[in-house]
Design an enzyme around this catalytic site. Structure first.
Site, PDB file in Angstrom:
ATOM      1  N   THR A 215     -13.203  -0.317   8.146  1.00 60.15           N
ATOM      2  CA  THR A 215     -13.970   0.097   6.972  1.00 60.15           C
ATOM      3  C   THR A 215     -13.278  -0.733   5.837  1.00 60.15           C
ATOM      4  OG1 THR A 215     -13.382   1.909   6.797  1.00 60.15           O
ATOM      5  CG2 THR A 215     -14.829   1.680   7.961  1.00 60.15           C
TER       6      THR A 215
ATOM      7  N   SER B 205       0.754   9.766   8.325  1.00 55.63           N
ATOM      8  CA  SER B 205       0.897  10.285   9.069  1.00 55.63           C
ATOM      9  C   SER B 205       0.678  10.443  10.699  1.00 55.63           C
ATOM     10  CB  SER B 205       0.102  11.638   8.859  1.00 55.63           C
ATOM     11  OG  SER B 205      -1.180  10.836   8.849  1.00 55.63           O
ATOM     12  N   GLY B 206       0.482   9.382  11.187  1.00 58.90           N
ATOM     13  CA  GLY B 206       0.058   9.965  12.270  1.00 58.90           C
ATOM     14  C   GLY B 206      -1.526   9.497  12.579  1.00 58.90           C
TER      15      GLY B 206
ATOM     16  N   HIS C 174      -2.161  -2.274  14.024  1.00 58.42           N
ATOM     17  CA  HIS C 174      -3.460  -1.438  13.924  1.00 58.42           C
ATOM     18  C   HIS C 174      -4.721  -2.274  15.102  1.00 58.42           C
ATOM     19  CE1 HIS C 174      -3.907   2.348  11.725  1.00 58.42           C
ATOM     20  NE2 HIS C 174      -3.358   1.416  10.877  1.00 58.42           N
TER      21      HIS C 174
ATOM     22  N   GLY D  59      -2.574  12.741   5.322  1.00 56.76           N
ATOM     23  CA  GLY D  59      -1.217  11.763   5.180  1.00 56.76           C
ATOM     24  C   GLY D  59      -1.538  10.202   4.810  1.00 56.76           C
TER      25      GLY D  59
END
Length: 187
Positions: free
Chosen positions: A33, A12-13, A50, A9
């Site tokens: 993307t 969620s990691g 990220h 989800g």
């Protein structure tokens, strides 16, 4: 080479686990993307978070072209979820669904054509996943665990992503499900 699908989800990691699966690789192509939107500060912050986790030796490629999966080497796709959303945008599905009400995509020639273009682009994604010589780790949201989307466009997105996830999982060497930061191997 191997193909690994990491599902979970939101928050969620799953991305962190996918990155961990590639710890031993010196060179990784990170296939981003999602589309950047400079007007969306929160999305820009997520992208920056990220990026900050990734090793400097990794190369980032921003694309939704399925041929990017055929690069060879090690590839991290983050994410199939944003890829499917982009494909829906690029094929005109969002406009076809929104333009004529609840079932416009089913009734209109433009709607049917948009759905056919979407199916073709999803087929290309899955085919390139199957044929790639690369070691690929792909991240995707498991959207089928939540509430039923209120709109036709939302249901179409959920159904399309669910179908793509199933097709990728069917041909993956490993499938992981991440819940609350805890990865569980399914296959």
């Amino acid at each position: 080479m191997s193909k690994i699908l990491v599902l979970g989800g939101s928050r969620s990691g799953k991305s962190a686990h996918a990155e961990h699966l590639l710890d031993s690789e010196l060179e990784v192509t990170y296939l981003a993307t999602s589309r950047r939107d400079d007007a969306d500060a929160e999305w820009s912050d997520r992208i920056a978070a990220h990026r900050s986790r990734r090793p400097v030796s990794w190369t980032t490629v921003e694309s939704t072209a399925p041929s990017e999966l055929v690069r060879g080497g090690a590839v991290l796709v983050d994410s199939i979820t944003t890829w499917v959303a982009a494909l829906m945008d690029e094929t005109g599905v969002w406009d076809a669904v929104d333009a004529g009400g609840a079932h416009a995509a089913d009734r209109s020639g433009d709607g049917r054509a948009a759905l056919e273009r979407l199916a073709g682009r999803c087929d290309a994604l899955v085919n390139n996943w199957v044929m790639t010589p690369a070691h690929v780790v792909a991240v995707s949201d498991e959207v089928g665990l939540g509430v039923v989307p209120e709109t036709r466009a939302g249901r179409l997105f959920r159904d399309t992503l669910g179908s793509v996830n199933q097709r990728l999982a069917a041909t993956a060497d490993e499938v992981w499900f991440v819940v609350a930061g805890l990865p569980q191997r399914l296959r």
